[in-house]
Each structure stands twice: as structure tokens, then as C-alpha cells.
Design an enzyme around this catalytic site. Structure first.
Site, PDB file in Angstrom:
ATOM      1  N   LYS A  78      -7.519   0.301  -7.834  1.00 36.29           N
ATOM      2  CA  LYS A  78      -8.649   0.835  -8.597  1.00 36.29           C
ATOM      3  C   LYS A  78      -8.890  -0.078  -9.796  1.00 36.29           C
ATOM      4  CE  LYS A  78      -9.925   5.268 -10.786  1.00 36.29           C
ATOM      5  NZ  LYS A  78      -9.465   6.662 -10.980  1.00 36.29           N
ATOM      6  N   SER A 153     -12.522  10.235  -9.370  1.00 37.23           N
ATOM      7  CA  SER A 153     -13.124   8.967  -9.718  1.00 37.23           C
ATOM      8  C   SER A 153     -12.674   7.778  -8.868  1.00 37.23           C
ATOM      9  CB  SER A 153     -12.830   8.651 -11.198  1.00 37.23           C
ATOM     10  OG  SER A 153     -11.440   8.502 -11.395  1.00 37.23           O
ATOM     11  N   SER A 177      -8.437  12.692  -9.525  1.00 34.97           N
ATOM     12  CA  SER A 177      -9.125  11.490  -9.049  1.00 34.97           C
ATOM     13  C   SER A 177      -8.497  10.746  -7.886  1.00 34.97           C
ATOM     14  CB  SER A 177      -9.317  10.512 -10.196  1.00 34.97           C
ATOM     15  OG  SER A 177     -10.420  10.933 -10.939  1.00 34.97           O
TER      16      SER A 177
HETATM   17  N1  GLN Z   1     -13.174  14.726 -12.258  1.00 32.14           N
HETATM   18  C1  GLN Z   1     -12.235  14.748 -13.348  1.00 32.14           C
HETATM   19  C2  GLN Z   1     -12.880  14.210 -14.622  1.00 32.14           C
HETATM   20  O1  GLN Z   1     -14.001  13.820 -14.547  1.00 32.14           O
HETATM   21  C3  GLN Z   1     -10.980  14.020 -12.983  1.00 32.14           C
HETATM   22  C4  GLN Z   1     -11.072  12.557 -13.182  1.00 32.14           C
HETATM   23  C5  GLN Z   1      -9.764  11.848 -13.018  1.00 32.14           C
HETATM   24  O2  GLN Z   1      -8.792  12.381 -12.469  1.00 32.14           O
HETATM   25  N2  GLN Z   1      -9.730  10.643 -13.510  1.00 32.14           N
HETATM   26  O3  GLN Z   1     -12.275  14.175 -15.652  1.00 32.14           O
END
Ligand code: GLN
Length: 489
Positions: A78, A153, A177
Site C-alpha cells: 500500500k 482504504s 482498511s
Molecule cells: N474507513 C475507516 C476510516 O475511514 C477505516 C480506514 C482505515 O482503516 N484506514 O477511517
């Protein structure tokens, strides 16, 4: 039962050892496929680095040297995992062209065994989002249907693994994410215990919640990668001393008498197809000898506000370093330093990131600190205690990974809360710091994948991987997917 339930990593390893394909040929094939792909899964590719490592692996094989399991396996990271000399953008304009001067510990480890880094994968800007669409290059697409998002994400990693343009990848999971995009794309994603994998070199979003995790086609793949990357690291003060995992050795254990807790509150407001598939999964576990018990976990109702208050508070502090002075984007016209910083941040950050920085500053401001931040910290304690109690009765907990399947692309939301709500099943795990895995458990009426989440006690990754692997072998959702790499994988 599938004839061969080996994961992708072991299959590629065998091909390389048997000289059925050279590592350079295989790497070139993956790179070609990435170039031909319309998944928007990668932000950047790194051909030179990949082919250089592949040449080293071929040399070792032809001289008859042993190669380890992850050696020569084409993979991805990532784009918030620091790679020295290789652009690391965090999906943001503010870090476009930024090349770190050091490696994240996970990449250092993988590089040492000649892993083939194909490129850096797409993500929501600074890992804030659930669809990958807040990325400055637009979102990664779902290989099951290009009209749907890959999730977020870490959408790029999940899309690449599901679309066969990476054998596996590493993502980060602050509130879901790794697990949610894995669930949307029909692959497997593991969020390890907080402290089990070094986060040195992971560009921070919310430091008390962030964790690096692996995404692969099968449970065995994520287990191999997890065993390799989990160890103590003195460069990360939250790294747990003395840990060493052999989750692979435990995958085949039978599930007789495994106690599975099913928290009722996780099943409220869940899509019909998702619910039905999870209930069928529970039946599969019962048929394998596990004991199922429904129970109440009412504290879960606080998880979403607690998460968004704490995550935004921590993000507002972590993202203060992006000011145009040290690295990344810098505004070009300004009268003084204040205007430079203000313009750099206004032009460099996207809308969602700005929203969260503002929210974070608000909940930390002196007038509201007690009402929001302090209250959220207290409630975090309650949630941790509730999980501790649950694990005094059960070996694992089973829930949906997400209340819904993949969203259609460019879905318009009436408010940000609407999309935040979809994180309801994943965020409690980060708040409690426990490990959890998402495993495919079926498809909805649009043929989009559904994922179920298995949650474990701290450092009990072996148990959740074992439960996930047994289900996978029994149901076959993760196998028999043609990798179509021009070689018989
Ligand atoms: N969807 C969650 C957020 O927007 C989780 C994102 C993540 O785990 N980086 O914070």
C-alpha cells in the site's frame, strides 16, 4: 473439497523451484498485466527494482541455492508504507513525488528475502475512507464488477490480489482498511494484534489504532506473510517484545469444540444477503464440530463515535507535519511563511482529509476536550473490557466484515456519516487492539463477494487463521480461481 488447496505463494514457489518459469519471466508477465489492467489498482509501478530482485532469485536458483518461501514472489505494498527511493504518496497530492529516505521495517524484511515489489498500490488519501475514491488518482475498481468500488482504504491491494496483478500485498488497517476491501473483493485480509507487526515506516493516520496486515487469495497466503513480518522491532515503541508466530503450523487443526461467540448487536441493520450467508457459515462451523452461542455485546453501539473521535484527533496531530517545509507539495505563490503553510495544506489535502483534521482539532480544543475526546477515551476502556469478557467465554467471535457488499462507483452520499456507518463491524476490533480476519463466505444477488469476520483474543492469530482456513477448505470460496499468468499456476 478442492484437489489442491495450496495458496498462491506455495504454487509460485514450486514453479520457481521446478524451473517451470523463471522469476524474471514471471515478473515481466505480472508487470505486463498491470500495464494492461483497467483496475486503477496501482499508483506507481517499479519495474527496475522488481526485475533486479528477480534476476537475483534466478541466479540463486540456477546455482542450486535454496530459496525461502517468499523469495521471488511478486507482491505489492500500500502506498503509505515507506520504500526508500521509491515514491510513497499516501494517495495524496501533498506527497506526490515524495521518495522516503528509509524503508519501513516490513519492506526491509521482505526486501532481504528478494521479494518482488511490483509497485505501490492505490488507497484512500491518508487511509481515510472506505471506497478508495478519496485517492488523488481516483479509486481502484472491483475486479468482480468494474462498476463497483474495491473498498477502502487499502482498495488497491485488494483489487490487485483479486485481479491477479499481485500474488499478495500488505495494507494498513486503522478501522477496517485491510478487512473491508478484502471482503468487497473476495480475498482474505488479516488485521493482526496491535503490536504484533512493526509499524516503523508506516505513514501514520491514527497511531493508537494503525496496524499493518496482509491480503492474499487464501488464508494460507496471509498466514505465511504474517508469520514472516511479525516480530519485535526496537524501532517501533508499540512493538511487542518476544513474539514469534507459527500460524501455518496450526492451520490444519480440527475445530472440534471450538467455542464461537456470535454478538447479536453485529447483526442489526445488516443487508439481507450478508446476513443469510453468515448464518450459513455458522451452520458450516457447526457441522465441523464447533459450538455456536449468540450473546450480547451492547458496548458496540459506542464504537463508531469513539472511533471517529479518536481517529480524527490523532490524525489532526499526525498530519500537522505536512507543511510544505520538509517534504512533499509546496504552494508556489505566497507572501510569508503562514500563507505558505496555509496554501500548501489547502491545495495539497483533499476534502475528506481536511474534514477530519478540522474534526480532530475540534474534539481536542480546550472547550470540547472533556465532552468528546476524554469521553471517547473512557468509552474505549469499556469496549476493551467487553471484548476481554467475551474472550473469557469464547475462542473466537464471528460477525460480518461489512454490513453491505461493494458500493457502486461514485455513489453520492447525503452526508459523510452515511459512509462512516458502513465501518460499524470493523472499527471495534481496532479500538480493542485485537486481531481479526476477513474471509470470503459467498456472494450477494449481484454476484459481489461477501466477507465474514473472525475476531480473536490478543496474539491469538493462530486460532482465527485456523478457523478461517478450515472454513475455506470446506467451502472452496477462495480456490479454483484461474490466475491466468500465462503459466500454469
Ligand atoms: N474507513 C475507516 C476510516 O475511514 C477505516 C480506514 C482505515 O482503516 N484506514 O477511517
Amino acid at each position: 473439497m478442492p484437489k489442491d488447496n495450496k495458496g498462491v505463494i506455495r504454487r509460485i514457489h514450486k514453479l520457481l523451484l521446478n524451473k517451470d518459469v523463471s522469476c524474471q519471466e514471471l515478473t515481466k508477465r505480472y508487470l505486463e498485466k498491470i500495464n494492461e489492467s483497467n483496475l486503477n489498482a496501482y499508483i506507481n509501478t517499479c519495474e527496475e527494482v522488481a526485475l533486479e530482485s528477480a534476476a537475483k532469485v534466478d541466479k540463486k536458483i540456477s546455482s542450486g541455492d535454496e530459496i525461502s518461501l517468499l523469495e521471488g514472489i511478486p507482491m505489492t505494498l500500500k502506498d503509505n508504507i515507506s520504500t526508500s527511493g521509491i515514491e510513497t504518496t499516501c494517495g495524496s497530492k501533498i506527497l506526490k513525488n515524495y521518495k522516503p529516505i528509509y524503508n519501513a521495517t516490513v519492506w526491509n524484511d521482505l526486501k532481504k528475502v528478494n521479494s518482488i515489489l511490483l509497485g505501490k498500490t492505490n488507497m484512500d488519501e491518508f487511509a481515510m475512507g472506505s471506497s478508495c475514491e478519496t485517492s488523488f488518482i481516483g479509486g481502484a475498481k472491483n475486479p468482480h464488477d468494474l462498476g463497483y468500488v474495491a473498498g477502502g482504504s487499502s482498495g488497491g491491494v485488494a483489487s490487485a490480489v483479486a485481479g491477479n496483478i499481485a500474488a499478495y500485498g500488505l495494507g494498513s488497517d486503522t478501522g477496517g482498511s485491510v478487512r473491508q476491501p478484502s471482503s468487497f473483493c473476495g480475498v482474505v485480509g488479516l488485521k493482526p494484534t496491535y503490536g504484533a507487526v512493526s509499524r516503523y515506516g508506516l505513514i501514520a493516520y491514527a497511531s493508537s489504532l494503525d496496524q499493518i496486515g496482509s491480503i492474499g487469495k487464501t488464508v494460507e497466503d496471509v498466514s505465511i506473510v504474517f508469520d514472516f513480518i511479525s516480530h519485535y522491532d526496537d524501532k517501533d515503541s508499540t512493538s511487542h517484545p518476544g513474539i514469534k508466530f507459527d500460524t501455518q503450523g496450526n492451520l490444519k487443526k480440527d475445530l472440534k469444540d471450538l467455542k464461537i461467540g456470535v454478538p447479536n448487536q453485529y447483526y442489526e441493520g445488516i443487508d439481507k444477503d450478508v446476513k443469510e450467508n453468515i448464518i450459513s457459515a455458522l451452520k458450516v462451523y457447526e457441522s465441523m464440530g464447533a459450538k455456536i452461542e449468540y450473546f450480547d455485546l451492547p458496548e458496540i453501539k459506542y464504537a463508531l463515535p469513539v472511533y471517529y473521535i479518536l481517529a480524527c484527533a490523532e490524525a489532526s496531530s499526525n498530519l500537522a507535519r505536512f507543511d510544505g517545509v520538509r517534504y512533499g507539495y509546496k504552494a508556489s505563490h505566497y507572501k510569508n511563511i503562514n500563507e505558505m503553510i496555509c496554501k500548501t495544506r489547502s491545495e495539497g489535502f483533499g476534502k475528506e482529509v481536511k474534514r477530519r483534521i478540522l474534526l480532530g482539532n475540534y474534539v481536542l480544543s480546550s472547550g470540547y476536550y472533556d465532552a468528546y475526546y476524554k469521553k471517547a477515551q473512557n468509552l474505549r476502556g469499556l469496549i476493551i473490557k467487553a471484548f476481554d469478557e467475551a474472550f473469557s467465554r469464547f475462542d473466537v467471535l464471528l460477525t460480518p466484515t461489512s454490513p453491505v457488499t461493494a458500493f457502486p462507483e461514485n455513489k453520492s452520499y447525503n452526508s459523510p456519516e452515511e459512509i462512516y456507518l458502513a465501518d460499524i463491524c470493523t472499527v471495534p476490533v481496532n479500538i480493542a487492539g485485537v486481531p481479526a480476519i476477513s474471509v470470503p463466505c459467498g456472494f450477494d444477488s449481484n454476484k459481489l463477494p461477501i466477507g465474514m469476520q473472525i475476531i480473536g483474543k490478543k496474539f491469538h492469530e493462530s486460532k482465527i487463521l485456523n478457523a478461517a482456513h478450515q472454513f475455506e477448505v470446506f467451502t472452496n470460496y477462495s480456490y479454483n480461481k484461474d490466475l491466468d499468468m500465462g503459466v500454469n499456476l
